[in-house]
Design a protein around this motif. Sequence first.
Motif: not given
Length: 136
Positions: A5-6, A9, A43, A46, A106
């Motif tokens: 997820r990092r 982002r 992802n 995302f 984050e």
Amino acid sequence: MVQIRRKARGLALQALYEIDSTGHSAEGVLKSLLAGEKLTEENDAFVHELVTGVIRNKDKIDLSIKEFAQAWPLEQMPAIDRNILRLAIFEILIDNKVPIKVAINEAVELAKTFGADSSSKFVNGVLGSVSALAKQ
């Protein structure tokens, strides 16, 4: 999962930075940026969701930045810091899919990775004020 997820982002931030700096289309930027990445469908979606969400809500997000970072005119703020804030404020005030602490942490990590030495403190301070509003 957190690292994936990092990374997502980080890719969203890179896309937002390029869009903000060059005026390129979001679709074109995302297509070229994600072409070389090996992300799961989830992802990949995302990253798209974050970028399109920030763009769709940019005016509202920028008003929040202006309110909570009054010492820094938006246009004079480093582009990387501005886009880290946009991403985090989208997640805190609009998206509401992750806990506020996660969104702030984050954003601070992105600021440490991509920003200047003072970026993480600046981002943390602004988002602390934004999160107080979100909790009301």
